[in-house]
Design an enzyme around this catalytic site. Structure first.
Site, PDB file in Angstrom:
ATOM      1  N   ASN A  22      42.402  38.166  47.341  1.00  0.00           N
ATOM      2  CA  ASN A  22      41.496  38.833  46.784  1.00  0.00           C
ATOM      3  C   ASN A  22      40.315  39.350  47.878  1.00  0.00           C
ATOM      4  O   ASN A  22      39.925  40.455  47.853  1.00  0.00           O
ATOM      5  CB  ASN A  22      40.524  38.225  45.694  1.00  0.00           C
ATOM      6  N   ASP A  80      33.118  32.535  55.060  1.00  0.00           N
ATOM      7  CA  ASP A  80      32.597  31.436  53.966  1.00  0.00           C
ATOM      8  C   ASP A  80      31.792  31.998  53.183  1.00  0.00           C
ATOM      9  O   ASP A  80      30.750  32.509  53.441  1.00  0.00           O
ATOM     10  CB  ASP A  80      32.320  30.161  54.502  1.00  0.00           C
ATOM     11  N   THR A  81      31.781  31.924  51.656  1.00  0.00           N
ATOM     12  CA  THR A  81      31.061  32.339  50.706  1.00  0.00           C
ATOM     13  C   THR A  81      30.639  31.191  49.947  1.00  0.00           C
ATOM     14  O   THR A  81      31.578  30.057  49.454  1.00  0.00           O
ATOM     15  CB  THR A  81      31.795  33.266  49.900  1.00  0.00           C
ATOM     16  N   TYR A 162      34.010  33.369  40.781  1.00  0.00           N
ATOM     17  CA  TYR A 162      32.993  33.282  39.627  1.00  0.00           C
ATOM     18  C   TYR A 162      32.720  35.067  39.149  1.00  0.00           C
ATOM     19  O   TYR A 162      31.531  35.120  38.555  1.00  0.00           O
ATOM     20  CB  TYR A 162      31.567  32.672  40.342  1.00  0.00           C
ATOM     21  N   ASP A 163      33.383  35.749  39.614  1.00  0.00           N
ATOM     22  CA  ASP A 163      33.134  37.144  39.421  1.00  0.00           C
ATOM     23  C   ASP A 163      32.666  37.362  37.805  1.00  0.00           C
ATOM     24  O   ASP A 163      31.898  38.154  37.335  1.00  0.00           O
ATOM     25  CB  ASP A 163      34.192  37.972  39.760  1.00  0.00           C
ATOM     26  N   LYS A 183      32.379  46.976  43.033  1.00  0.00           N
ATOM     27  CA  LYS A 183      32.009  45.979  43.494  1.00  0.00           C
ATOM     28  C   LYS A 183      31.310  45.722  44.996  1.00  0.00           C
ATOM     29  O   LYS A 183      30.201  45.316  45.175  1.00  0.00           O
ATOM     30  CB  LYS A 183      33.091  44.558  43.531  1.00  0.00           C
ATOM     31  N   HIS A 188      27.964  40.946  48.345  1.00  0.00           N
ATOM     32  CA  HIS A 188      27.812  40.311  49.716  1.00  0.00           C
ATOM     33  C   HIS A 188      28.601  40.098  50.693  1.00  0.00           C
ATOM     34  O   HIS A 188      28.440  40.383  51.984  1.00  0.00           O
ATOM     35  CB  HIS A 188      27.634  38.612  49.059  1.00  0.00           C
ATOM     36  N   ARG A 189      30.114  40.312  50.414  1.00  0.00           N
ATOM     37  CA  ARG A 189      31.110  40.412  51.439  1.00  0.00           C
ATOM     38  C   ARG A 189      30.945  41.611  52.059  1.00  0.00           C
ATOM     39  O   ARG A 189      31.015  41.878  53.294  1.00  0.00           O
ATOM     40  CB  ARG A 189      32.496  40.198  50.939  1.00  0.00           C
TER      41      ARG A 189
HETATM   42  P1  IMP Z   1      35.472  30.434  49.826  1.00  0.00           P
HETATM   43  O1  IMP Z   1      34.469  31.218  50.686  1.00  0.00           O
HETATM   44  O2  IMP Z   1      36.778  30.745  49.667  1.00  0.00           O
HETATM   45  O3  IMP Z   1      35.232  28.730  50.159  1.00  0.00           O
HETATM   46  O4  IMP Z   1      34.972  30.439  48.259  1.00  0.00           O
HETATM   47  C1  IMP Z   1      34.036  29.622  47.648  1.00  0.00           C
HETATM   48  C2  IMP Z   1      33.941  29.629  46.120  1.00  0.00           C
HETATM   49  O5  IMP Z   1      33.464  30.916  45.964  1.00  0.00           O
HETATM   50  C3  IMP Z   1      35.374  29.923  45.593  1.00  0.00           C
HETATM   51  O6  IMP Z   1      35.382  29.222  44.153  1.00  0.00           O
HETATM   52  C4  IMP Z   1      35.444  31.454  45.327  1.00  0.00           C
HETATM   53  O7  IMP Z   1      36.640  31.788  44.364  1.00  0.00           O
HETATM   54  C5  IMP Z   1      33.865  32.015  45.131  1.00  0.00           C
HETATM   55  N1  IMP Z   1      33.867  33.122  45.639  1.00  0.00           N
HETATM   56  C6  IMP Z   1      34.015  33.451  46.999  1.00  0.00           C
HETATM   57  N2  IMP Z   1      33.789  34.779  47.056  1.00  0.00           N
HETATM   58  C7  IMP Z   1      33.475  35.191  45.794  1.00  0.00           C
HETATM   59  C8  IMP Z   1      33.308  36.535  45.202  1.00  0.00           C
HETATM   60  O8  IMP Z   1      33.132  37.493  45.917  1.00  0.00           O
HETATM   61  N3  IMP Z   1      32.958  36.521  43.820  1.00  0.00           N
HETATM   62  C9  IMP Z   1      33.386  35.531  43.104  1.00  0.00           C
HETATM   63  N4  IMP Z   1      33.278  34.409  43.398  1.00  0.00           N
HETATM   64  C10 IMP Z   1      33.668  34.198  44.785  1.00  0.00           C
END
Ligand code: IMP
Length: 204
Positions: A22, A80-81, A162-163, A183, A188-189
């Protein structure tokens, strides 16, 4: 710098150090009018679970990019998000992926989040993405933030994570009710990515 020279420079491929399809789709859709060529880990023949051991997005992004840079000796970036919820003192935050346990289940994470917000009217939250770029052995960080609210229930089937429960400020839809391009208007991304693209545009 002349535009032609910029284009030639941007044609250099760069690895996006993630296994999340994704995220790859969102990044690919954001840069399709630029000439930055994204290589995925699969295209590079790399199949590893990249660790996220730290307590800040910055450190985790550095770690992910560092692992892939060491492995390939190539330019790369990682991100990282986290989702930071005001009334939960910033939780799930850096631990967003494993909020409901090691399984990294989106459904369980959302259920726990809604459960922890039950009866709470303050639904303010934000997503933050930190991109770490390793370019010619130098490290650069870019961040993007998207403010919004956690909905009372899941809505929509698109996206990931969390979308289905996140409504960005300025919209009435959750991210999961939007196309990738919609989106990207808020995300943020995308905001962090625009800074990454600007970085390359300003190289000389
Ligand atoms: P990570 O950056 O892959 O570690 O993501 C951390 C958590 O945030 C995971 O549960 C991802 O599914 C969620 N996440 C990351 N980016 C998004 C986004 O753009 N939308 C919704 N959930 C996100």
């Amino acid at each position: 710098m002349e535009r032609n020279a910029t284009i030639i420079f941007l044609m250099t491929p760069i690895i996006f150090a993630t296994n999340n399809f994704n995220k790859i789709s969102e990044v690919q859709s954001s840069i399709k009018n630029d000439s930055l060529i994204i290589k995925t880990l699969i295209e590079e023949g790399i199949d590893i679970d990249i660790p996220e051991p730290y307590f800040t997005l910055e450190e985790n992004a550095r770690e992910k990019a560092g692992v892939i840079n060491k492995l390939t000796q190539k330019n790369c970036f990682a991100e990282d998000t986290g989702l930071f919820v005001e009334s939960l003192n910033g939780a799930p935050g850096v631990k967003s992926a494993r909020y409901a346990g090691e399984g990294r289940s989106d459904d369980k994470n959302i259920s726990l989040l809604l459960q922890n917000l039950a009866g709470q009217n303050n639904r303010n939250a934000f997503f933050k993405t930190v991109i770490c770029l390793i370019w010619k052995n130098e490290t650069y960080l870019f961040e993007g933030i998207c403010e919004g609210k956690i909905n009372f229930e899941k809505k929509g089937n698109s996206g990931f994570g969390y979308d289905p429960v996140f409504i960005p400020t300025g919209s009435t839809k959750t991210f999961a009710e939007m196309t990738i391009n919609e989106k990207n208007i808020f995300s943020h991304r995308k905001k962090a990515l625009v800074k990454l693209i600007d970085f390359f545009d300003n190289q000389n």
